[in-house]
Design a protein around this motif. Structure first.
Motif, short mmCIF file in Angstrom:
data_model
loop_
_atom_site.label_atom_id
_atom_site.label_comp_id
_atom_site.label_asym_id
_atom_site.label_seq_id
_atom_site.Cartn_x
_atom_site.Cartn_y
_atom_site.Cartn_z
N GLN A 26 0.82 -1.21 0.00
CA GLN A 26 0.00 0.00 0.00
C GLN A 26 0.85 1.26 0.00
O GLN A 26 0.41 2.31 -0.47
CB GLN A 26 -0.92 0.01 1.22
CG GLN A 26 -2.21 -0.75 1.04
CD GLN A 26 -3.23 -0.36 2.09
OE1 GLN A 26 -3.29 0.77 2.56
NE2 GLN A 26 -4.04 -1.34 2.48
N GLN A 27 2.05 1.18 0.52
CA GLN A 27 2.91 2.36 0.58
C GLN A 27 3.20 2.92 -0.81
O GLN A 27 3.56 4.09 -0.96
CB GLN A 27 4.21 2.02 1.29
CG GLN A 27 4.04 1.50 2.71
CD GLN A 27 3.29 2.49 3.59
OE1 GLN A 27 3.55 3.69 3.56
NE2 GLN A 27 2.34 1.99 4.38
N SER A 28 3.06 2.08 -1.83
CA SER A 28 3.35 2.53 -3.19
C SER A 28 2.11 3.08 -3.90
O SER A 28 2.18 3.49 -5.06
CB SER A 28 3.92 1.37 -4.02
OG SER A 28 2.97 0.32 -4.15
N TRP A 29 0.97 3.10 -3.19
CA TRP A 29 -0.28 3.56 -3.81
C TRP A 29 -0.52 5.05 -3.56
O TRP A 29 -1.65 5.49 -3.43
CB TRP A 29 -1.47 2.77 -3.26
CG TRP A 29 -1.41 1.29 -3.52
CD1 TRP A 29 -0.48 0.60 -4.23
CD2 TRP A 29 -2.35 0.33 -3.06
NE1 TRP A 29 -0.75 -0.73 -4.25
CE2 TRP A 29 -1.91 -0.94 -3.53
CE3 TRP A 29 -3.51 0.38 -2.29
CZ2 TRP A 29 -2.59 -2.13 -3.26
CZ3 TRP A 29 -4.20 -0.79 -2.02
CH2 TRP A 29 -3.74 -2.03 -2.50
N ARG A 30 0.52 5.81 -3.49
CA ARG A 30 0.38 7.24 -3.22
C ARG A 30 -0.48 7.92 -4.30
O ARG A 30 -0.42 7.57 -5.47
CB ARG A 30 1.76 7.91 -3.20
CG ARG A 30 2.65 7.52 -2.04
CD ARG A 30 4.06 8.05 -2.27
NE ARG A 30 4.08 9.48 -2.57
CZ ARG A 30 4.46 10.42 -1.72
NH1 ARG A 30 4.88 10.07 -0.51
NH2 ARG A 30 4.47 11.67 -2.08
N TRP A 31 -1.25 8.92 -3.87
CA TRP A 31 -2.13 9.64 -4.79
C TRP A 31 -1.35 10.36 -5.88
O TRP A 31 -1.81 10.45 -7.02
CB TRP A 31 -2.99 10.60 -3.99
CG TRP A 31 -3.97 11.44 -4.76
CD1 TRP A 31 -4.11 12.79 -4.72
CD2 TRP A 31 -5.00 10.98 -5.67
NE1 TRP A 31 -5.15 13.21 -5.54
CE2 TRP A 31 -5.71 12.11 -6.13
CE3 TRP A 31 -5.39 9.72 -6.13
CZ2 TRP A 31 -6.78 12.03 -7.04
CZ3 TRP A 31 -6.44 9.64 -7.04
CH2 TRP A 31 -7.12 10.77 -7.48
N ASP A 32 -0.16 10.87 -5.55
CA ASP A 32 0.60 11.60 -6.57
C ASP A 32 1.27 10.67 -7.58
O ASP A 32 1.93 11.13 -8.51
CB ASP A 32 1.64 12.53 -5.93
CG ASP A 32 2.65 11.82 -5.05
OD1 ASP A 32 2.62 10.57 -4.98
OD2 ASP A 32 3.48 12.50 -4.44
N ARG A 33 1.11 9.37 -7.42
CA ARG A 33 1.54 8.43 -8.46
C ARG A 33 0.39 8.13 -9.42
O ARG A 33 0.60 7.54 -10.48
CB ARG A 33 2.04 7.12 -7.83
CG ARG A 33 3.29 7.28 -6.96
CD ARG A 33 3.88 5.93 -6.63
NE ARG A 33 4.42 5.27 -7.82
CZ ARG A 33 4.79 3.99 -7.86
NH1 ARG A 33 4.65 3.23 -6.77
NH2 ARG A 33 5.26 3.46 -8.97
N LEU A 34 -0.80 8.53 -9.03
CA LEU A 34 -1.99 8.28 -9.83
C LEU A 34 -2.55 9.57 -10.44
O LEU A 34 -3.07 9.57 -11.55
CB LEU A 34 -3.06 7.62 -8.95
CG LEU A 34 -4.22 6.90 -9.64
CD1 LEU A 34 -3.72 5.73 -10.48
CD2 LEU A 34 -5.20 6.39 -8.57
N HIS A 35 -2.40 10.66 -9.69
CA HIS A 35 -3.02 11.94 -10.07
C HIS A 35 -1.95 12.99 -10.35
O HIS A 35 -1.03 13.19 -9.55
CB HIS A 35 -3.93 12.42 -8.93
CG HIS A 35 -4.57 13.74 -9.19
ND1 HIS A 35 -4.26 14.87 -8.49
CD2 HIS A 35 -5.52 14.10 -10.10
CE1 HIS A 35 -4.99 15.88 -8.93
NE2 HIS A 35 -5.75 15.43 -9.91
#
Length: 411
Positions: A301-310
């Motif tokens: 989950q640590q890699s699911w940061r919002w700034d990696r998606l948005h």
């Protein structure tokens, strides 16, 4: 004008084609010394409709949504009207009855492009699909302003940079409750734990933000996708329904059904004999969201940061990618006060933040720079401050000054 939408030719009526005495209205606003004069000056404003705010030295405040609001004979004016029938414009909303507020009991006026009237307003204004923004940013602004009797420039700066998603504050606790007593896989349990301790802020480093946004897209698709397919509704966003500006009405429908109509027949796909509830769809959607994020970023989950998606991007008006800034991982979404445009790659947002403390000074920041020359050091120099929520001060003189501009011929 005749345009084509999905192969269907339609005639459109554009309010901007009529005469609008904008300059005269604005000059009247500049010379107005009270609310009566201010309101009278805007009576000739036609298009586009705009929110004008008022304040005087006596502490009176007001807001008026000036513009020409047509009255139509159509029963359902939010749909495409039949050009072969009697559907037509039969008048306009009287100026005295257009949306406006003066010295309200709340002590403040504001606008986030939300629908400015209640359900009992006697005229049709538009919907969140074709005119108004969802009310989620407005809900957050209202909640913040209602919580204090005195607000400082620092408070306003904090509000302007707020990335709290009001819709998430309403739906995420409901989502977590749908798993009460349900034995879930470890990945789902971990996601629920993250969501249950989340403050609904779409921060750049937030993993809950990514889970929430991806879940919402899957819930929209799982709820409405089968119905769209059954009735062959064109989907301008592609092969599947996603969260963006075009799906704004569906988001509102989903919020209402989840919270108030969990047994709505719309949760059951057409032709399915097994009745489905909101909770069932939500649980499946969260599982799909976790699978999507795991496939995209890995199981941690640590890699699911919002700034990696948005991401946010400042595209050049020229269209040249080399003159643009970004994309850069970012916070916020379509429903935060620090708004993005609703897509995972956002190209719109608050292009100018300004705070004015009358009699003191002002604070502002402009994304970009003060030069149109890409080779200039002032072409992109304010973007870092804009991203970090910082402001630049400017002075407000006690007395109006006089500026003289002189044109001189080149030698």
């Amino acid at each position: 004008p005749i345009i084509s939408i999905h192969g269907v030719k339609v005639a459109v009526y554009w309010l901007g084609a009529q005469v609008s005495k904008d300059f005269a209205s604005l000059m009247g606003v500049l010379h107005a010394s009270n609310w009566t004069q201010f309101k009278a000056a805007l009576s000739s404003w036609r298009a586009p409709s705009q929110n004008f705010v008022f304040g005087d030295r006596h502490g009176n405040i007001g807001l008026i949504s000036a513009g020409y609001y047509p009255i139509l004979s159509a029963r359902d004016p939010w749909l495409v009207m039949n050009g072969n029938s009697g559907d037509r414009i039969v008048g306009s909303i009287p100026y005295r009855e257009i949306p406006q507020s003066y010295d309200p009991k709340s002590g403040f006026v504001f606008s986030a492009n939300q629908r400015p009237v209640a359900a009992n307003y006697p005229y049709y204004l538009g919907t969140s699909f074709n005119f108004f923004s969802n009310g989620y940013r407005a809900d957050e602004i209202h909640a913040v302003l209602s919580a204090t009797s005195k607000i400082t420039p620092a408070d306003v700066a904090h509000l302007q940079n707020s990335v709290t998603d009001y819709l998430a504050t309403q739906l995420v606790p409901w989502l977590v409750r749908q798993f009460n007593g349900v034995h879930e896989p470890p990945a789902v349990a971990a996601a629920l734990h993250t969501l249950s301790h989340w403050n609904a802020r779409m921060g750049a480093s937030s993993t809950a933000a990514s889970i929430w946004w991806t879940f919402l897209g899957d819930e929209i698709h799982d709820t409405f996708g089968p119905w769209f397919a059954r009735y062959r509704v064109p989907q301008p966003t592609g092969s599947s329904l996603v969260v963006n500006q075009l799906s704004a009405p569906l988001v509102e429908d989903l919020q209402y059904m989840d919270l108030s109509q969990p047994s709505s027949p719309f949760f059951t796909p057409p032709g399915d004999a097994h009745k489905v509830t909101a909770g069932t769809v939500a649980r499946e959607a969260l599982g799909q969201a976790i699978a999507t994020l795991t496939h995209k970023f890995g199981s941690s989950q640590q890699s699911w940061r919002w700034d990696r998606l948005h991401f946010r991007e400042f595209p050049s008006l020229s269209g040249a990618a080399g003159l643009s800034y970004g994309p850069r991982g970012s916070s916020g979404d379509a429903w935060t006060v620090d708004a993005a445009d609703g897509n995972l790659l956002s190209e719109a947002g608050p292009s100018w933040r300004m705070i004015v403390a009358f009699g003191d000074r002002g604070y502002a920041i402009y994304p970009g720079g003060q030069s149109e020359n890409p080779l200039s050091p002032w072409y992109q120099n304010q973007i870092p401050d804009w991203f970090s929520g910082r402001y630049l001060p400017f002075g407000l003189g006690a007395q109006p000054g006089i500026a003289t501009w002189t044109l001189e011929p080149r030698s």
